[in-house]
Design an enzyme around this catalytic site. Structure first.
Site, PDB file in Angstrom:
ATOM      1  N   CYS A   2     -16.814  -7.964  -6.182  1.00 58.16           N
ATOM      2  CA  CYS A   2     -16.664  -9.060  -7.114  1.00 58.16           C
ATOM      3  C   CYS A   2     -17.963  -9.312  -7.856  1.00 58.16           C
ATOM      4  O   CYS A   2     -18.968  -8.640  -7.640  1.00 58.16           O
ATOM      5  CB  CYS A   2     -16.278 -10.347  -6.368  1.00 58.16           C
ATOM      6  SG  CYS A   2     -14.797 -10.199  -5.357  1.00 58.16           S
ATOM      7  N   LEU A  53     -12.519  -7.885  -7.961  1.00 59.16           N
ATOM      8  CA  LEU A  53     -11.970  -6.536  -7.943  1.00 59.16           C
ATOM      9  C   LEU A  53     -11.239  -6.428  -6.612  1.00 59.16           C
ATOM     10  O   LEU A  53     -11.877  -6.310  -5.560  1.00 59.16           O
ATOM     11  CB  LEU A  53     -13.079  -5.498  -8.062  1.00 59.16           C
ATOM     12  CG  LEU A  53     -12.661  -4.025  -8.079  1.00 59.16           C
ATOM     13  CD1 LEU A  53     -11.762  -3.716  -9.265  1.00 59.16           C
ATOM     14  CD2 LEU A  53     -13.886  -3.124  -8.107  1.00 59.16           C
ATOM     15  N   ALA A  54      -9.921  -6.510  -6.631  1.00 56.68           N
ATOM     16  CA  ALA A  54      -9.135  -6.671  -5.408  1.00 56.68           C
ATOM     17  C   ALA A  54      -9.034  -5.351  -4.661  1.00 56.68           C
ATOM     18  O   ALA A  54      -8.416  -4.402  -5.151  1.00 56.68           O
ATOM     19  CB  ALA A  54      -7.753  -7.204  -5.743  1.00 56.68           C
ATOM     20  N   ILE A  55      -9.633  -5.304  -3.462  1.00 57.13           N
ATOM     21  CA  ILE A  55      -9.657  -4.080  -2.655  1.00 57.13           C
ATOM     22  C   ILE A  55      -9.063  -4.318  -1.272  1.00 57.13           C
ATOM     23  O   ILE A  55      -8.264  -3.528  -0.791  1.00 57.13           O
ATOM     24  CB  ILE A  55     -11.094  -3.547  -2.563  1.00 57.13           C
ATOM     25  CG1 ILE A  55     -11.518  -3.030  -3.949  1.00 57.13           C
ATOM     26  CG2 ILE A  55     -11.226  -2.448  -1.513  1.00 57.13           C
ATOM     27  CD1 ILE A  55     -12.955  -2.628  -4.060  1.00 57.13           C
ATOM     28  N   LEU A  56      -9.441  -5.401  -0.616  1.00 54.93           N
ATOM     29  CA  LEU A  56      -8.852  -5.766   0.666  1.00 54.93           C
ATOM     30  C   LEU A  56      -7.932  -6.958   0.437  1.00 54.93           C
ATOM     31  O   LEU A  56      -8.345  -7.966  -0.131  1.00 54.93           O
ATOM     32  CB  LEU A  56      -9.945  -6.121   1.675  1.00 54.93           C
ATOM     33  CG  LEU A  56     -10.915  -4.984   2.022  1.00 54.93           C
ATOM     34  CD1 LEU A  56     -11.991  -5.478   2.984  1.00 54.93           C
ATOM     35  CD2 LEU A  56     -10.176  -3.792   2.609  1.00 54.93           C
ATOM     36  N   ASN A  77     -19.582 -11.090  -2.936  1.00 53.41           N
ATOM     37  CA  ASN A  77     -19.480  -9.814  -3.618  1.00 53.41           C
ATOM     38  C   ASN A  77     -19.763  -8.736  -2.584  1.00 53.41           C
ATOM     39  O   ASN A  77     -20.769  -8.799  -1.883  1.00 53.41           O
ATOM     40  CB  ASN A  77     -20.524  -9.755  -4.748  1.00 53.41           C
ATOM     41  CG  ASN A  77     -20.709  -8.367  -5.316  1.00 53.41           C
ATOM     42  OD1 ASN A  77     -19.779  -7.576  -5.359  1.00 53.41           O
ATOM     43  ND2 ASN A  77     -21.925  -8.073  -5.746  1.00 53.41           N
ATOM     44  N   GLU A  79     -18.167  -5.816   0.526  1.00 56.42           N
ATOM     45  CA  GLU A  79     -17.139  -5.607   1.543  1.00 56.42           C
ATOM     46  C   GLU A  79     -17.786  -5.667   2.924  1.00 56.42           C
ATOM     47  O   GLU A  79     -18.881  -5.141   3.126  1.00 56.42           O
ATOM     48  CB  GLU A  79     -16.473  -4.230   1.402  1.00 56.42           C
ATOM     49  CG  GLU A  79     -15.908  -3.924   0.029  1.00 56.42           C
ATOM     50  CD  GLU A  79     -14.687  -4.740  -0.347  1.00 56.42           C
ATOM     51  OE1 GLU A  79     -14.119  -5.396   0.543  1.00 56.42           O
ATOM     52  OE2 GLU A  79     -14.309  -4.727  -1.533  1.00 56.42           O
ATOM     53  N   SER A 366     -20.573   7.387  -1.761  1.00 48.75           N
ATOM     54  CA  SER A 366     -21.693   8.168  -2.285  1.00 48.75           C
ATOM     55  C   SER A 366     -22.660   8.513  -1.160  1.00 48.75           C
ATOM     56  O   SER A 366     -22.660   7.881  -0.103  1.00 48.75           O
ATOM     57  CB  SER A 366     -22.379   7.354  -3.391  1.00 48.75           C
ATOM     58  OG  SER A 366     -23.721   7.171  -3.161  1.00 48.75           O
ATOM     59  N   GLY A 367     -23.507   9.515  -1.401  1.00 51.63           N
ATOM     60  CA  GLY A 367     -24.490   9.931  -0.406  1.00 51.63           C
ATOM     61  C   GLY A 367     -25.852   9.311  -0.594  1.00 51.63           C
ATOM     62  O   GLY A 367     -26.833   9.788  -0.009  1.00 51.63           O
TER      63      GLY A 367
END
Length: 633
Positions: A2, A53-56, A77, A79, A366-367
């Protein structure tokens, strides 16, 4: 993922609700799925805003700002990957939950444990929590600084936002330029610590909480520090390889928690290949991977290695091959997006990659962080190389080797010319006796000759001394007996959040893409920092333990390939197609408006670069970013 913002008034003046709504508009790129504001009634002295930004739990139940017991409120903001484990713990303590979002768990954890909750979280976050009954709250940022948080405070108010640009629109910010930040930007390519380009704004540092009350009392505390390497006998090397592989595997598994499509960046380098290996194994079906390459610039193109890894693990692979026109067209819009100058030109390919990835997935792993953890950068080898070089008799070094080095041309596009560039850089630190001082010298993008772009050279010395003092403070006052581990620990806390993580957040969230960094999960970080540096670099071999831990699991071509940075051919573009744009932006009036810089000398530095007498690509891009920002601020 977010974007968040908020205002806390100390002067009893009510907040204008339009300010909060405008904050949502200015942060919309970070969260296009939902937005909301909350204003404390009846006082109207505290207001919070969030875009989502809806992810969970993408349902409306995960809406922010989130309230609990009609008393506590949270915006965040990022996770929290272990939110389900924390939820079970909180349920056992009597908490009741109505959503499957991490937001509700974070809020309940902050209510029960206060700032101590930060120590229980695994993930990345920047958050604001407020208790309407006690009129107290706090801001907090994750351990390593994956997620950003900017704030401004005075006797009248405290305000914060996920990005600096929106913060300047949220309140009437004192926008006097921070000259120390300008010098940092041009010396190192980034602005570190709590500094920002504005004297009136700060960034909350990683691993910190900022507590506040309604009377304007502010208290900043560090809740997390990197553990100092243990002096006891280290873990056996073979066991360490297994432990590193296990820790990274668990981190990747944790980072795959999502209710929306997930994929991975794949450069074909060691770190991204490791992440893809574990993600593919964890998901058990073809994952989506993404890489970027350059048409006509093979020295910068890693797509053949990325293809090899993708075939090896059977991924659904996507390539974005950028033409010179693609890159040049994108530069103005990317620079327009920045709230302060960014000196790292790899923000360009990162933003273009994110733009290509977003139609396919919402989350990408990402690494990032592997080089700082396990000794991947060239400058980490420099100490041993310099020591070997100084064993050569002085009359040969000064009378033959160095005159030849300084007579040769340099460029990153040629392996030989790039070697000359690196060796010249190595010699800059020949007189330094401290490992940290040498490291700081090698970290500069400003060569000794180019210092003369500054009207007063003393400002460079002041910034360098500030950096050295900061290193001592971050290392708890003294370097450990293991010099390389001290340097790695410094970079993890100083350059990584200020440069790499800041760049990736801006570039990815510009296109509403969440990027997760499993190698920077604190369990991996703490294991890596506990290992002796000989496990990381040994006889010129960088990332030794990663190479050995994944031998037989990754293609041999990846384990044996040379290190290559995620770069754009900015140096070549500046010598040709970018020249007119560069001088349209980096003009005399703009350069000299800072009261620090000499335009004629900037022009001379450009000519040195154009003729390949020196490679000033990083400095010239930093100047371009600075002047572009100045023209539109």
């Amino acid at each position: 993922m977010c974007g968040i913002a908020g205002i806390i008034r100390f002067d009893k003046q009510p907040i204008e609700s339009d300010r909060l709504r405008d904050a949502c508009l200015n942060l919309r790129h970070r969260g296009p799925d939902d937005s909301g504001t909350w204003l404390h009634e009846p006082t109207q002295l505290v207001g919070l805003a969030a875009v989502r930004l809806a992810i969970l739990d993408p349902s409306p139940a995960g809406h922010q700002p989130m309230l609990r017991q009609n008393r506590f409120v949270l915006v965040h903001n990022g996770e929290i990957y272990n939110y389900r484990e924390l939820r079970r713990e909180l349920v056992a303590l009597g908490e009741i939950f109505t959503t499957d979002s991490d937001t509700e768990v974070i809020l309940a954890a902050c209510i029960r444990w206060g700032t101590e909750a930060m120590r229980r979280f695994a993930g990345m976050w920047a958050l604001a929590f407020y208790d309407t009954q006690t009129c107290r709250g706090f801001l907090a940022r994750d351990r390593l600084g994956v997620k950003p948080l900017f704030y401004t405070a005075n006797a009248k108010r405290l305000a914060f936002a996920s990005e600096l640009g929106p913060l300047t629109k949220l309140v009437d910010l004192d926008c006097v330029i921070n000259t120390s930040a300008v010098v940092q930007h041009l010396q190192f390519g980034f602005i570190a610590g709590d500094h920002t380009i504005y004297a009136g704004a700060k960034r909350l540092e990683p691993g910190h909480v900022l507590s506040f009350d309604q009377n304007g009392s502010l208290k900043s505390e560090r809740y997390y520090s990197l553990p100092v390497m243990a002096t006891a006998k280290p873990i056996d090397y073979a066991d360490a390889c297994r432990e590193v592989r296990r820790a990274i595997e668990q981190a990747v598994i944790a980072c795959r928690v999502s209710h929306v499509p997930i994929g991975a960046f794949l450069s074909g380098g060691l770190d991204s290949s490791i992440v893809v290996y574990h993600l593919a194994a964890a998901i058990g079906r073809p994952i989506q991977t993404f890489s970027v390459g350059y048409d006509g610039h093979g020295a910068y193109d890693e797509t053949p290695y990325a293809r090899l890894v993708a075939r090896h693990f059977g991924t659904d692979h996507h390539e974005f091959i950028l033409s010179e026109r693609d890159v040049l067209k994108a530069i103005p819009s990317i620079l327009d997006h920045l709230g302060e100058p960014v000196g790292d030109s790899s923000i360009i390919p990162t933003a273009l990659l994110a733009e290509g990835v977003r139609p396919h997935v919402t989350v990408a792993l990402s690494g990032d962080g592997g080089d700082e953890l396990f000794g991947g950068y060239w400058r980490y080898l420099g100490h041993g190389t310099l020591q070997s070089y100084t064993q050569i008799p002085p009359f040969i070094r000064h009378g033959a080797v160095e005159p030849i080095l300084h007579s040769l041309s340099t460029a990153r596009s040629s392996p030989m010319r790039n070697c000359v560039r690196q060796f010249r850089k190595l010699l800059r630190a020949a007189g330094q006796t401290s490992a940290i001082a040498r490291h700081v010298t090698w970290s500069k993008i400003l060569s000794p000759d180019a210092k003369s772009i500054f009207s007063d050279l003393a400002v460079c010395g002041e910034t360098e001394e500030w950096t050295l003092q900061r290193a001592r403070a971050l290392l708890n006052g003294a370097e450990t007996h293991d010099e390389l581990n001290s340097i790695l620990a410094f970079d993890l806390q100083h350059q990584l959040p200020a440069d790499m993580l800041q760049k990736v957040d801006l570039a990815s969230m510009m296109h509403s893409l969440e990027v997760r960094v499993p190698l920077l999960e604190h369990a991996v970080v703490e294991l890596a920092t506990s290992l002796p540096s000989s496990y990381k670099i040994d006889r010129g071999v960088r990332k030794r333990i990663l190479l050995d831990a994944y031998r037989g699991l990754l293609p041999d071509e990846i384990l044996g390939r040379p290190k290559k940075g995620f770069e754009v051919p900015i140096g070549e573009y500046l010598r040709g197609p970018l020249k007119s744009y560069f001088f349209d932006i980096v003009d005399r009036s703009t350069v000299e408006s800072f009261g620090l810089l000499n335009f004629d000398r900037v022009f001379e530095v450009y000519e040195q670069h154009r003729s390949r007498r020196e490679d000033h690509a990083d400095l010239l891009f930093a100047l371009l970013s600075l002047c572009h920002w100045s023209k539109r601020k």
